[in-house]
Design a protein around this motif. Structure first.
Motif, mmCIF file in Angstrom:
data_model
loop_
_atom_site.group_PDB
_atom_site.id
_atom_site.type_symbol
_atom_site.label_atom_id
_atom_site.label_comp_id
_atom_site.label_asym_id
_atom_site.label_seq_id
_atom_site.Cartn_x
_atom_site.Cartn_y
_atom_site.Cartn_z
ATOM 1 N N PHE A 55 0.822 -1.204 0.000
ATOM 2 C CA PHE A 55 0.000 0.000 0.000
ATOM 3 C C PHE A 55 0.860 1.258 0.000
ATOM 4 O O PHE A 55 1.917 1.297 0.627
ATOM 5 C CB PHE A 55 -0.930 0.006 1.231
ATOM 6 C CG PHE A 55 -1.883 -1.159 1.208
ATOM 7 C CD1 PHE A 55 -3.009 -1.127 0.386
ATOM 8 C CD2 PHE A 55 -1.644 -2.297 1.967
ATOM 9 C CE1 PHE A 55 -3.877 -2.210 0.342
ATOM 10 C CE2 PHE A 55 -2.497 -3.375 1.926
ATOM 11 C CZ PHE A 55 -3.628 -3.339 1.109
ATOM 12 N N VAL A 113 -9.419 0.424 8.870
ATOM 13 C CA VAL A 113 -8.400 1.490 8.925
ATOM 14 C C VAL A 113 -8.479 2.402 7.709
ATOM 15 O O VAL A 113 -7.907 3.491 7.709
ATOM 16 C CB VAL A 113 -6.952 0.942 9.009
ATOM 17 C CG1 VAL A 113 -6.611 0.485 10.389
ATOM 18 C CG2 VAL A 113 -6.688 -0.118 7.967
ATOM 19 N N LEU A 114 -9.192 1.958 6.683
ATOM 20 C CA LEU A 114 -9.331 2.815 5.506
ATOM 21 C C LEU A 114 -10.690 2.564 4.848
ATOM 22 O O LEU A 114 -11.081 1.422 4.625
ATOM 23 C CB LEU A 114 -8.219 2.536 4.491
ATOM 24 C CG LEU A 114 -8.151 3.585 3.386
ATOM 25 C CD1 LEU A 114 -7.291 4.756 3.813
ATOM 26 C CD2 LEU A 114 -7.577 2.983 2.103
ATOM 27 N N SER A 171 -7.646 7.557 0.617
ATOM 28 C CA SER A 171 -6.225 7.168 0.519
ATOM 29 C C SER A 171 -5.515 7.302 1.870
ATOM 30 O O SER A 171 -6.010 7.965 2.781
ATOM 31 C CB SER A 171 -5.530 8.044 -0.525
ATOM 32 O OG SER A 171 -5.734 9.385 -0.207
ATOM 33 N N PHE A 172 -4.370 6.663 1.966
ATOM 34 C CA PHE A 172 -3.572 6.712 3.199
ATOM 35 C C PHE A 172 -2.732 7.990 3.254
ATOM 36 O O PHE A 172 -2.286 8.478 2.215
ATOM 37 C CB PHE A 172 -2.582 5.544 3.237
ATOM 38 C CG PHE A 172 -3.183 4.241 3.619
ATOM 39 C CD1 PHE A 172 -3.612 4.002 4.916
ATOM 40 C CD2 PHE A 172 -3.304 3.217 2.682
ATOM 41 C CE1 PHE A 172 -4.148 2.780 5.271
ATOM 42 C CE2 PHE A 172 -3.839 1.994 3.030
ATOM 43 C CZ PHE A 172 -4.265 1.772 4.326
ATOM 44 N N HIS A 173 -2.485 8.484 4.486
ATOM 45 C CA HIS A 173 -1.452 9.499 4.666
ATOM 46 C C HIS A 173 -0.146 8.745 4.882
ATOM 47 O O HIS A 173 -0.152 7.649 5.442
ATOM 48 C CB HIS A 173 -1.730 10.354 5.908
ATOM 49 C CG HIS A 173 -2.924 11.221 5.741
ATOM 50 N ND1 HIS A 173 -2.957 12.256 4.834
ATOM 51 C CD2 HIS A 173 -4.131 11.203 6.355
ATOM 52 C CE1 HIS A 173 -4.141 12.838 4.889
ATOM 53 N NE2 HIS A 173 -4.871 12.217 5.800
ATOM 54 N N LYS A 174 0.926 9.375 4.482
ATOM 55 C CA LYS A 174 2.249 8.763 4.636
ATOM 56 C C LYS A 174 2.483 8.349 6.098
ATOM 57 O O LYS A 174 2.953 7.256 6.393
ATOM 58 C CB LYS A 174 3.309 9.775 4.197
ATOM 59 C CG LYS A 174 4.661 9.165 3.947
ATOM 60 C CD LYS A 174 5.619 10.243 3.507
ATOM 61 C CE LYS A 174 7.010 9.688 3.445
ATOM 62 N NZ LYS A 174 8.009 10.728 3.364
ATOM 63 N N THR A 188 0.385 7.567 8.439
ATOM 64 C CA THR A 188 -0.383 6.403 8.900
ATOM 65 C C THR A 188 0.353 5.113 8.531
ATOM 66 O O THR A 188 0.493 4.206 9.361
ATOM 67 C CB THR A 188 -1.792 6.394 8.226
ATOM 68 O OG1 THR A 188 -2.289 7.701 8.251
ATOM 69 C CG2 THR A 188 -2.707 5.406 8.883
ATOM 70 N N LEU A 189 0.807 5.069 7.299
ATOM 71 C CA LEU A 189 1.509 3.844 6.864
ATOM 72 C C LEU A 189 2.786 3.644 7.680
ATOM 73 O O LEU A 189 3.113 2.527 8.083
ATOM 74 C CB LEU A 189 1.845 3.933 5.368
ATOM 75 C CG LEU A 189 0.648 3.807 4.413
ATOM 76 C CD1 LEU A 189 1.067 4.108 2.985
ATOM 77 C CD2 LEU A 189 0.035 2.410 4.484
ATOM 78 N N GLU A 243 0.835 5.829 -0.165
ATOM 79 C CA GLU A 243 0.047 7.032 0.124
ATOM 80 C C GLU A 243 -0.593 7.545 -1.173
ATOM 81 O O GLU A 243 -0.165 7.167 -2.273
ATOM 82 C CB GLU A 243 0.962 8.104 0.719
ATOM 83 C CG GLU A 243 2.159 8.360 -0.167
ATOM 84 C CD GLU A 243 2.997 9.533 0.276
ATOM 85 O OE1 GLU A 243 2.430 10.500 0.814
ATOM 86 O OE2 GLU A 243 4.210 9.490 0.052
#
Ligand SMILES: [Fe+2]
Ligand SMILES: [Fe+2]
Length: 432
Positions: A125, A147-148, A153-156, A158-159, A127
């Motif tokens: 995954f 979690v999503l 989309s993910f923030h950097k 979070t990952l 960002e």
């Protein structure tokens, strides 16, 4: 996607299990591992299964960082008192194929049919990508939290946070798994990785292994410059194509086996007063060519079987193994100015194994020093693979080599050859 890693010191077992896995489900991706370093280098997806021996598991996997990459372990073992637990399945060695089939089928069923959630490795995954379905974090066997949300989309950060916590996988609902898999696959294929990059990884790891064993880096440079030199010198189309074929095998057992044989031979060369640059070049060329007669490079894994065992293989495999020497040497003989020692090494390198010899048995008085040096280097390479590069077994390995090849021209070079190998061990000890 289910990925299987088959890790045994014996290439034959690796080949046998890999073949079975392919038959069970063509979707399975099978990685053949004969050196633990390959395990660290290959990229791990989700649903990875490791099939290995209990010894190798205890030695290299248990308690190590690498352990978290595998969802399940299958360990063939003679000791039937061992009980399978959680994700470790002990299976009876004598019933290897039958039991392996049923354990793998069960695993596939669990992954695809039964689990409500399926894991996908966190490193898949990125960002700023909108994912097509909800993603979850596993809290316990039955508890998952979102979690999503789909299409977000993910923030950097979070990952990064998840990775820091030691999370290796996120989960997707079973019904969305195929869809997400396609989505990830399409994205991954957009990122171009050239075959050259893949090869570089394999070659670098092989070079590292060679230096770790204790060989001088100069030997690797010597091999490189010899390769460069002969490619410039021998310009016939047939030979140029063979050099390309050799490069294409990079990363395979055949390549590693061939390259290591060349390194062992070059390492020994300096111990002989009869050695000249021209002979060195001849030995190197013969070594890289010796197994290029295989139509299917995977069959190289089977060349150690006894003649009787080879006879029982399907016609195509059997034919490829028996003919990789004879047929190929006939073609090579047509090459202009090719040295007869090279033809002989290609044709007769399996002729030294008594009743397992093919295409014909050759006697020790029927060989010269060049051939003898190739045979000892080739044999010692096979021993290194069989013992999983365990340097503590070097003395006993040399003893068994001496028992097999103790007459004729072998006798003339055995002492120096042993010295060249023992020096590697000394260097290795000094490094350690
Ligand atoms: Fe061979
Ligand atoms: Fe070989």
């Amino acid at each position: 996607m289910i990925e299987i890693y088959v890790f045994f010191p014996d290439p034959l077992t690796v080949g046998k299990i890999a073949e079975l896995a392919k038959k069970i489900d063509p979707q399975i991706i099978c990685h053949k591992i004969i050196d633990v370093r390959q395990l660290f280098l290959t990229h791990k997806g989700s649903n990875c299964v490791l099939i290995t021996s209990p010894d190798l598991y205890n030695q290299h996997i248990k308690g190590q960082d690498i352990q978290r990459f595998f969802q399940s372990y299958i360990l063939p073992d003679d000791n039937e008192t061992q009980r399978s637990k959680e994700n470790i399945h002990f299976i009876n060695q004598k019933l290897l194929i039958t039991q392996l089939r049923s354990v793998l089928n069960q695993y596939i069923k669990e992954v695809y049919d039964l689990s409500p959630y399926i894991p996908i490795a966190l490193d898949q995954f990125e960002e700023k990508i909108r994912y097509p379905c909800d993603l979850y974090l596993k809290l316990s066997a039955k508890k998952y939290i979102k979690v999503l949300k789909e299409q977000t989309s993910f923030h950097k950060e979070t990952l990064e946070k998840l990775a820091k916590k030691g999370i290796t996988s996120l989960y997707v609902k079973n019904e969305n798994y195929q869809y997400l898999k396609e989505f990830l696959f399409t994205r991954a294929s957009e990122i171009k990785i050239s075959p050259k990059q893949v090869h570089l990884g394999a070659i670098e790891s092989l070079h590292k292994l060679i230096v770790d064993i204790g060989f001088n880096e100069k030997i690797i440079q010597q091999a490189e410059s010899l390769q460069h030199h002969i490619e410039k010198k021998i310009t016939s189309k047939y030979m140029q194509n063979l050099f390309k074929t050799f490069k294409k095998t990079e990363g395979s057992f055949l390549y590693n086996h061939t390259y290591l044989t060349a390194i062992i031979a070059l390492n020994a060369c300096d111990y002989f007063d009869w050695m000249t640059p021209a002979i060195k070049e001849k030995i190197y060329l013969a070594t890289i060519l010796h197994d290029l007669g295989y139509q299917n490079t995977d069959n190289a894994l089977r060349e150690l079987l006894s003649k009787k065992e080879i006879q029982t293989l399907p016609f195509e495999q059997k034919n490829d193994i028996f003919e990789h020497t004879n047929n190929f040497s006939r073609h090579l003989a047509q090459v202009d100015k090719i040295d007869q020692d090279i033809i002989k090494i290609v044709r007769d390198h399996h002729g030294v194994y008594g009743e397992d010899a093919y295409p014909r048995e050759i006697q020790s008085n029927d060989i010269n020093l060049v051939f003898a040096l190739f045979v000892l280097s080739h044999e010692f390479t096979l021993i290194l693979f069989k013992t999983n590069f365990n340097l503590n077994q070097i003395e006993s390995s040399l003893e068994s080599l001496e028992k097999k090849f103790n007459n004729g021209k072998y006798k003339n070079i055995l002492k120096e050859f042993k010295e060249s190998i023992l020096r590697i061990k000394k260097i290795n000890k000094a490094i350690a």
